[in-house]
Enzyme design. Structure first.
Site, PDB file in Angstrom:
ATOM      1  N   LEU A  36      25.928  40.614 -15.879  1.00 56.56           N
ATOM      2  CA  LEU A  36      24.611  40.877 -15.094  1.00 56.56           C
ATOM      3  C   LEU A  36      23.339  39.826 -14.945  1.00 56.56           C
ATOM      4  CD1 LEU A  36      26.597  44.197 -13.813  1.00 56.56           C
ATOM      5  CD2 LEU A  36      27.110  41.178 -13.396  1.00 56.56           C
ATOM      6  N   ALA A  83      31.515  31.445 -17.336  1.00 58.37           N
ATOM      7  CA  ALA A  83      29.826  32.305 -17.283  1.00 58.37           C
ATOM      8  C   ALA A  83      28.604  31.256 -18.319  1.00 58.37           C
ATOM      9  CB  ALA A  83      30.044  33.559 -18.709  1.00 58.37           C
ATOM     10  N   THR A 138      31.048  21.088 -16.172  1.00 58.65           N
ATOM     11  CA  THR A 138      30.596  20.003 -14.372  1.00 58.65           C
ATOM     12  C   THR A 138      30.659  18.520 -14.652  1.00 58.65           C
ATOM     13  OG1 THR A 138      28.571  19.978 -13.217  1.00 58.65           O
ATOM     14  CG2 THR A 138      28.309  20.833 -15.644  1.00 58.65           C
ATOM     15  N   ASP A 139      31.023  18.028 -13.424  1.00 59.98           N
ATOM     16  CA  ASP A 139      30.914  16.435 -13.724  1.00 59.98           C
ATOM     17  C   ASP A 139      29.355  15.901 -14.587  1.00 59.98           C
ATOM     18  OD1 ASP A 139      29.170  17.222 -11.112  1.00 59.98           O
ATOM     19  OD2 ASP A 139      29.917  15.523  -9.887  1.00 59.98           O
ATOM     20  N   GLU A 140      28.279  17.407 -14.322  1.00 58.42           N
ATOM     21  CA  GLU A 140      26.969  16.265 -14.998  1.00 58.42           C
ATOM     22  C   GLU A 140      26.935  16.079 -15.850  1.00 58.42           C
ATOM     23  OE1 GLU A 140      23.635  18.899 -13.101  1.00 58.42           O
ATOM     24  OE2 GLU A 140      24.912  19.801 -11.389  1.00 58.42           O
ATOM     25  N   TYR A 165      20.395  21.698 -18.818  1.00 56.60           N
ATOM     26  CA  TYR A 165      21.701  21.663 -18.495  1.00 56.60           C
ATOM     27  C   TYR A 165      23.070  21.402 -18.919  1.00 56.60           C
ATOM     28  CZ  TYR A 165      25.727  23.579 -14.790  1.00 56.60           C
ATOM     29  OH  TYR A 165      26.779  23.594 -14.916  1.00 56.60           O
ATOM     30  N   LYS A 169      26.684  21.967 -21.321  1.00 55.50           N
ATOM     31  CA  LYS A 169      28.087  22.485 -20.807  1.00 55.50           C
ATOM     32  C   LYS A 169      28.420  21.079 -21.961  1.00 55.50           C
ATOM     33  CE  LYS A 169      29.454  24.285 -18.717  1.00 55.50           C
ATOM     34  NZ  LYS A 169      29.912  24.896 -18.225  1.00 55.50           N
ATOM     35  N   PRO A 298      12.306  16.821 -12.276  1.00 58.41           N
ATOM     36  CA  PRO A 298      12.139  15.418 -13.306  1.00 58.41           C
ATOM     37  C   PRO A 298      13.268  15.451 -13.598  1.00 58.41           C
ATOM     38  CG  PRO A 298      10.756  17.388 -13.985  1.00 58.41           C
ATOM     39  CD  PRO A 298      11.667  17.888 -12.338  1.00 58.41           C
TER      40      PRO A 298
HETATM   41  P1  NAD Z   1      26.709  31.864 -11.565  1.00 57.90           P
HETATM   42  O1  NAD Z   1      25.422  31.607 -12.289  1.00 57.90           O
HETATM   43  O2  NAD Z   1      26.934  32.065  -9.430  1.00 57.90           O
HETATM   44  O3  NAD Z   1      27.077  32.958 -12.058  1.00 57.90           O
HETATM   45  C1  NAD Z   1      27.344  32.819 -14.056  1.00 57.90           C
HETATM   46  C2  NAD Z   1      27.912  33.372 -14.254  1.00 57.90           C
HETATM   47  O4  NAD Z   1      27.969  34.176 -15.771  1.00 57.90           O
HETATM   48  C3  NAD Z   1      27.572  34.935 -13.445  1.00 57.90           C
HETATM   49  O5  NAD Z   1      27.948  36.094 -12.890  1.00 57.90           O
HETATM   50  C4  NAD Z   1      26.333  35.632 -15.207  1.00 57.90           C
HETATM   51  O6  NAD Z   1      25.621  37.086 -14.817  1.00 57.90           O
HETATM   52  C5  NAD Z   1      27.053  35.649 -15.947  1.00 57.90           C
HETATM   53  N1  NAD Z   1      26.541  35.413 -17.130  1.00 57.90           N
HETATM   54  C6  NAD Z   1      25.080  34.487 -17.302  1.00 57.90           C
HETATM   55  N2  NAD Z   1      25.359  34.863 -18.937  1.00 57.90           N
HETATM   56  C7  NAD Z   1      25.774  35.139 -19.435  1.00 57.90           C
HETATM   57  C8  NAD Z   1      26.329  36.040 -20.596  1.00 57.90           C
HETATM   58  N3  NAD Z   1      25.263  35.360 -21.947  1.00 57.90           N
HETATM   59  N4  NAD Z   1      27.157  36.349 -21.259  1.00 57.90           N
HETATM   60  C9  NAD Z   1      27.887  36.923 -19.897  1.00 57.90           C
HETATM   61  N5  NAD Z   1      28.246  36.574 -18.847  1.00 57.90           N
HETATM   62  C10 NAD Z   1      27.416  36.337 -18.350  1.00 57.90           C
HETATM   63  O7  NAD Z   1      27.454  29.871 -11.837  1.00 57.90           O
HETATM   64  P2  NAD Z   1      28.861  29.347 -11.061  1.00 57.90           P
HETATM   65  O8  NAD Z   1      28.348  28.930 -10.236  1.00 57.90           O
HETATM   66  O9  NAD Z   1      30.132  30.014 -10.700  1.00 57.90           O
HETATM   67  O10 NAD Z   1      29.533  28.747 -12.403  1.00 57.90           O
HETATM   68  C11 NAD Z   1      30.356  29.031 -13.217  1.00 57.90           C
HETATM   69  C12 NAD Z   1      30.856  27.728 -13.747  1.00 57.90           C
HETATM   70  O11 NAD Z   1      31.529  27.064 -13.532  1.00 57.90           O
HETATM   71  C13 NAD Z   1      30.076  27.499 -15.175  1.00 57.90           C
HETATM   72  O12 NAD Z   1      30.611  27.189 -16.246  1.00 57.90           O
HETATM   73  C14 NAD Z   1      29.351  26.262 -14.526  1.00 57.90           C
HETATM   74  O13 NAD Z   1      28.815  25.324 -15.192  1.00 57.90           O
HETATM   75  C15 NAD Z   1      30.446  25.808 -14.077  1.00 57.90           C
HETATM   76  N6  NAD Z   1      30.100  25.007 -12.605  1.00 57.90           N
HETATM   77  C16 NAD Z   1      29.920  24.905 -11.560  1.00 57.90           C
HETATM   78  C17 NAD Z   1      29.811  24.308 -10.037  1.00 57.90           C
HETATM   79  C18 NAD Z   1      28.958  24.347  -9.342  1.00 57.90           C
HETATM   80  O14 NAD Z   1      28.786  24.244  -8.499  1.00 57.90           O
HETATM   81  N7  NAD Z   1      28.473  25.724  -9.181  1.00 57.90           N
HETATM   82  C19 NAD Z   1      30.311  23.333 -10.779  1.00 57.90           C
HETATM   83  C20 NAD Z   1      30.798  22.807 -11.686  1.00 57.90           C
HETATM   84  C21 NAD Z   1      30.384  23.783 -12.587  1.00 57.90           C
END
Ligand code: NAD
Length: 341
Positions: A36, A83, A138-140, A165, A169, A298
């Site tokens: 959280l 997470a 992620t695709d990044e 970031y 990943k 940047p």
């Molecule tokens: P988000 O930032 O909305 O959620 C991340 C969650 O992880 C949060 O609930 C946070 O409280 C929890 N968290 C963070 N650090 C933590 C820790 N140390 N221990 C336990 N919980 C922790 O992210 P999202 O957008 O839901 O993305 C989820 C995953 O999908 C990530 O791994 C992200 O890299 C990947 N992803 C996201 C996208 C996108 O467009 N949002 C696209 C591709 C991949």
């Protein structure tokens, strides 16, 4: 009954995935381990709170003792690992948390899973043969593409992350790969494009546009607004994860993308256009007049676009929404949320 550990289930994608998964599979218990941070919000999981097959634990994936305790206490048989620190802008200001959670946290989780599920490299414990670790990425990690529409990210595209970031990943993907190659752990990785939809944190592009428009503040767009992303509705991503978790091949990576390339100018104008109809401004002006270009981020990657042929052909996945249909549902959700608060 099998117990699956979901990490980061209170974040954007996790909180869409948890109810979808609980509803679809009656034979799973879910433990949601989430720290959280500012990005996690239990409000997004209200619908699951009373489900006897759902359990929330507040904690850090970097805390090995806690992760070991959870595996033993609940006899965890699968992991879907969401997470992460996920916002590129924050990684530019403060990379430290990204290195900790995204790299070290992934290592802790996968190492505990390996030791809990396996006797030794390539030998699973009896009854743990089908346990699987699914890493959400992620695709990044692939870096940036030119504007040539034929150029797309495929699973074999070399990694070239450009932000702290994406570098964190990419590192976590490499750790997962190493646990497959060295220890024979049953892992899959999905690399997905930009998601949008309900429950996304206010800091991200789509909610930022909607919120600022409704508050009649300026709508900030980086640079010239011509950065292109491949937009995927979050529920389509969840369905892809489900398919890969259950049917993906051990050790394989699957790219997930909606074949919906749009630039930021289009995204902002489309949202404004829809709001003009749904919630017209009192002075009769168009919301798009609020768009304001600000200094670029940047190292801002110019274009991401995914070739999703592998998951489409091998697992019969296909995005059900295009940007135009998904954004309508998204706007409805935010309008209802803002009206309720
Ligand atoms: P988000 O930032 O909305 O959620 C991340 C969650 O992880 C949060 O609930 C946070 O409280 C929890 N968290 C963070 N650090 C933590 C820790 N140390 N221990 C336990 N919980 C922790 O992210 P999202 O957008 O839901 O993305 C989820 C995953 O999908 C990530 O791994 C992200 O890299 C990947 N992803 C996201 C996208 C996108 O467009 N949002 C696209 C591709 C991949």
């Amino acid at each position: 009954m099998k117990t699956i550990l979901i990490t980061g289930g209170a974040g954007f994608i996790g909180s869409n995935f948890v109810p979808y998964f609980l509803d679809k599979y009656q034979e799973y218990n879910i433990i949601n381990l989430d720290l959280l941070t500012y990005a996690g919000n239990l409000e997004n999981l209200k619908e699951c709170e009373t489900n006897p097959r759902y359990n929330f634990i507040k904690g850090n994936i970097c805390n090995r003792e806690l992760v070991e305790f959870i595996f033993k206490k609940y006899d965890v048989m699968g992991v879907v690992h969401f997470a992460a620190e996920s916002h590129v802008d924050n990684s530019i200001v403060n990379p430290e948390g990204f290195i900790q959670t995204n790299i070290y946290g992934t290592y802790v989780l996968i190492d505990v899973a390996y030791k809990y599920w396996m006797e030794e490299p390539f030998v699973a414990k009896t009854d743990y043969e089908s346990c699987r670790f699914h890493h959400i990425s992620t695709d990044e990690v692939y870096g940036t593409l030119s504007e040539d529409p034929n150029e797309l990210f495929v699973e074999k595209t070399p990694y070239a992350p450009n932000s702290p970031y994406s570098a964190s990943k990419a590192s976590s993907d490499m750790i997962v790969r190493a646990y497959v190659k060295t220890f024979g752990l049953n892992c899959v990785i999905t690399n997905c494009s930009n998601n949008y939809g309900p429950k996304q944190h206010d800091e991200k592009l789509v909610p930022t546009i909607i919120r600022n428009a409704l508050e009649e503040n300026s709508i900030p767009i980086y640079g010239d607004g011509k950065n292109i992303r491949d937009w995927l509705y979050v529920l389509d991503h969840c369905k892809g994860i489900d398919l890969v978790y259950h049917n993906g091949k051990k050790g394989e990576t699957y790219n997930i993308g909606g074949r919906n390339e749009r630039d930021n100018n289009y995204i902002a104008k489309k949202i404004c256009e829809l709001l003009d109809v749904k919630k017209p401004r009192k002075d009769g002006k168009c919301y798009s007049e609020l768009i304001k270009y600000i200094n670029d981020r940047p190292g801002h990657d110019r274009r991401y676009a995914i070739d999703a042929t592998k998951i489409e052909k091998m697992l019969r996945w296909k995005a059900e929404e295009d940007f135009e249909s998904g954004i309508k549902k998204t706007i409805e959700w935010y309008l209802a949320r803002y009206e309720a608060h």
